[in-house]
Design an enzyme around this catalytic site. Structure first.
Site: not given
Length: 823
Positions: A451, A558, A594, A710-711, A721
């Site tokens: 974060h 998102r 998405r 990222n994934d 991660r």
């Protein structure tokens, strides 16, 4: 199923108790509230109203009967009056209960969920205090802290010794899981730290368990007495055998390793680059201002207790929403600390002294004193990890105190401009991060996608994470120089180093100003090729900032953020409104949405997802919406309607196989056919290595690819991660990840579809030329990164990009790739 009606003088209390009841009884539990009087504006005056109770009875009506629970005396009178307005046939199926309001509602919800008849549900509600009475030792046969055998509950006594092998001991998360397990059984359960000679204490109290100060290697004994003692001990034994459900990375004491690309630097700490930029200034720590608490009570003891209960219920709802958002952002493991925060709010070790002090000092002062006393006990524990939890308790305490006083909860602030040095950065700390005063951020923990890192990049503040605890031990006013590109933090550097850093910072600021001035212009390579620079947004409200930053559209909307911070799934109409607002604001620019990306690793409570042994490899992303078609169909119907008028693209997350993509395409086609419109373009996220390897097959049916680096990185390298200890390993520049991106883009070119990158790697200007050379045609980044990425495109030609990509693919390590990019 028996319905429940909750009658309270306070609207907030009624809604809070209803939320608890739904958590225990499930989303399908028929429960309605009649809290407070009819709203005047946004406020519900305190009181009860028979007409509102009648309406609640209609809402929660069940032919199996309705149980009514009430908080205070006049609520009973209003409920009795409400019964007079019912038809006699219905009146006979309503039961007014004298059970305790909160405990009774929870007990009744469980019984109702099990399908038990009205009489049984009413009986369970009346017994709601049994657990609390056992915990407090109430009644004429009450036991003291140790309790003699003659004073213990009836039933067998069962003992369980446990040696704690958790690196941080029985800290907040495992202690919370022990308390939750103990609270599920009809038994009096006590815990003793045998090694340290502390206890016994109630296993139902998080604070009591934590103040045992159990560290790694110490032995505890769990003793249960009562009807379900054996079952309780079996459950605790199973929990201990599972090592208290701690994540694997939390079960090894590992020091963060610095990035391979950043060798040791004399007089400096080397961490993990998180947000590019240079900062030089004095160390600053967050300072939290104290709330002024008035002396004495504002009302009667009864009114003051109601005020306290209302404040606690409101904070519980706030923390629940924070937990949901944290799960979506960083995963269930990192968000587990919020469970401990919630347990603070139901712990009698805190609530008891606070309520006892109300008659003499009023709710606010009594709560402040109870928090202070308990936090002091935490401060005195031997284990430093456990001592840190005192800060968590004080933070929760401030939130409740602020609700009592009717003010905003105070958050940490920088006392003066400088560089923030902090253990970890929580959402509540963001108020301190004004780029005008927060010159940089140096974080002890966290990885490059934590974060703190994401927030710093979004705000454009230079940051380094994973520096270790030494950074937080520096005194204020010590000068440090922070380089967010290399991960180096210089401690009290000489004037020559400061001069070099300042000169580099000045050059960087000039580049940023130039990039912002040209942000609205297209991103065109030196050889004339146009590259679309899109924005990643969390909702329609973010689109304005993305447009101001110069985006060519939205490459990642998102949609899961529409599902957060609420008790029910957003309706189809609500979703359509949000998607349409974004599309209208984009004014003809493309909008890529998405579909819901959730699962057991980042659950949404009202979806009631089952826990999974390995949620990262479980039912998440498209797998979830495929298994729950009602979710997907509502989302697709909303999107198809908006796509009829605007350039909307649909993107499925976490797709691993061609069969999954075909299923999604077929569903979109069916929805579009029923709407009488052409189906929108449908693409797929490439986040799983299997999808990248299958890209040639996927490209034959998909309209576009978007690589979620990222994934893709964490799945390729088997490195979480969000794990600070694996921050260097979880590197999207690893050649294995780059090869998968290249394979995906090559398959896209062969089938004539574009490939985008929407992960954090796309926002790194140093990687722009590399990604273009790998065949990527579109980059989607957070709005603050758009100007710099556009500028990075303008200085590249395709031949140079191809040559750079070829060299990178020939590298053996991520460090070699980074060195290549910074040469």
């Amino acid at each position: 199923m028996v319905g429940l009606v909750l009658v309270s003088h306070s609207h907030e209390v009624a809604e809070g108790v209803a939320a608890l009841a739904r958590q225990m009884g499930g989303a399908d539990l028929p429960v309605a509230t009649a809290g407070g009087l009819e709203a005047t504006g946004e406020e519900h005056p305190v009181g009860t109203d028979a007409a509102r109770i009648v309406a609640a009875l209609e809402q929660a009506w069940s032919e199996d009967g309705v149980l009514v629970l009430m908080d205070l005396g006049s609520a009973v009178l209003s409920a009795e009056m409400a019964l007079e307005f019912l038809d006699p046939d219905r009146r006979g199926k309503v039961r007014l209960s004298g059970a305790p309001f909160v405990e009774g509602a929870v007990s009744a919800a469980v019984a109702a969920k099990l399908g038990r008849p009205l009489d049984d549900v009413a009986e369970e509600a009346l017994g709601g205090l049994a657990g609390k009475e056992a915990h407090l030792g109430a009644g004429p046969a009450a036991a003291d802290e140790s309790g003699s055998l003659a004073e213990q509950p009836a039933g067998p006594e069962v003992r369980l010794p446990i040696v704690i092998d958790l690196p941080h001991g029985l800290h907040a998360r495992p202690a919370a899981r022990l308390v939750q397990t103990a609270g599920a059984f009809d038994a009096d359960i006590r815990v003793t730290n045998v090694t340290a000679g502390r206890g016994p204490v109630s296993a139902r109290s998080l604070n009591a368990v934590a103040t045992l100060g159990v560290t790694v290697g110490q032995r505890i004994e769990v003793v249960a007495r009562g009807p379900q003692a054996t079952l309780a001990i079996d459950a605790v034994r199973a929990l201990a055998d599972r090592r208290f459900d701690e994540a694997p990375e939390d079960l090894a004491i590992t020091e963060p390793t610095p990035p391979e690309s950043a060798p040791a630097v004399e007089g400096a700490i080397v961490g993990i680059p998180a947000s590019p930029g240079i900062a030089v200034g004095p160390v600053r720590h967050l300072h939290v201002p104290e709330l002024a608490v008035p002396d004495g009570a504002a009302g009667t003891p009864e009114e003051e207790r109601t005020r306290l209960d209302t404040a606690i219920a409101a904070v519980r709802a706030d923390i629940t929403h924070q937990r949901e958002a944290a799960i979506m952002r960083v995963g269930a493991g990192e968000a587990a600390i919020f469970e401990a925060h919630l347990l603070f709010l139901q712990d009698e070790a805190l609530l008891g002294p606070a309520r006892d002090g109300i008659p003499d000092r009023g709710a606010a002062a009594a709560w402040r004193d109870a928090v202070t006393e308990l936090a002091t006990i935490w401060d005195e524990l031997d284990d430093p990890y456990l001592r840190e939890r005192a800060g968590d308790l004080r933070s929760v305490g401030r939130q409740v105190l602020a609700k009592l006083l009717g003010v905003e909860a105070p958050h940490g602030r920088l006392p003066a401009p400088g560089i923030l040095a902090i253990g970890d950065l929580e959402p509540a700390d963001t108020i301190a991060l004004d780029p005008a005063s927060c010159l940089g951020i140096a974080v002890a923990h966290g990885g490059p996608t934590s974060h703190a890192a994401v927030l710093a990049r979004a705000l454009g503040i230079p940051a380094v994470v994973g520096l270790g605890d030494r950074i937080t031990e520096l005194d204020e006013e010590v000068t440090i120089g922070l380089d967010g590109r290399t991960g180096v933090v210089h401690i009290d550097p000489p004037s020559s180093t400061i001069a070099d850093l300042e000169a580099e910072r000045a050059e960087q600021l000039d580049r940023e100003r130039s990039a912002r001035a040209r942000a609205s212009e297209p991103a065109v390579m030196k050889d004339g090729r146009h590259v679309s620079i899109m924005a990643n947004v969390g909702g329609s409200s973010d689109v304005a900032a993305a447009l101001a930053a110069g985006c060519d559209g939205v490459g990642l909307f998102r949609s899961e953020f529409l599902f957060l911070g609420r008790d029910t799934m957003p309706s189809e109409a609500e979703q359509e409104e949000a998607y349409r607002a974004a599309a209208v604001a984009l004014n003809g620019r493309p909008l890529t949405v998405r579909t819901l990306d959730a699962g057991a690793d980042k659950p949404i409570p009202y979806l009631e997802l089952r826990p999974e042994a390995n949620p990262f490899l479980g039912v998440r992303g498209f797998r979830l919406t495929s298994a729950r078609p009602e979710i997907l169909l509502a989302q697709l119907r909303a999107l198809v309607r908006v796509a009829a008028d605007h350039p909307v693209r649909i993107m499925f997350p976490m797709v691993a196989t061609l069969e999954e993509l075909r299923e999604g395409l077929a569903t979109v086609g069916e929805v579009a056919a029923k709407s009488g419109t052409a189906p929108p373009e449908v693409g797929v996220m490439i986040e799983i290595p299997a999808a990248a390897l299958a890209a040639p097959h996927l490209a034959r049916v998909a309209a576009f690819f978007s690589v979620g680096t990222n994934d893709l990185t964490q799945y390729t390298l088997a490195a979480d991660r969000g794990n600070e200890h694996l921050g260097d390993l979880a590197n999207a520049l690893h050649p294995s990840v780059l090869r998968l991106i290249a394979m995906t883009a090559e398959a896209g070119v062969a089938s004539g579809i574009p490939t985008a990158v929407c992960g954090e790697l796309a926002a790194d200007p140093a990687a722009t030329s590399l990604l273009l050379g790998l065949g990527v045609e579109e980059l989607s980044v957070s709005p603050p990164a758009i100007p710099a990425v556009k500028d990075a495109v303008r200085v590249v030609d395709m031949d140079g990009a191809n040559a750079l990509a070829a060299k990178a693919l020939a590298c053996a390590t991520a460090a070699e790739v980074r060195e290549l990019l910074t040469a």
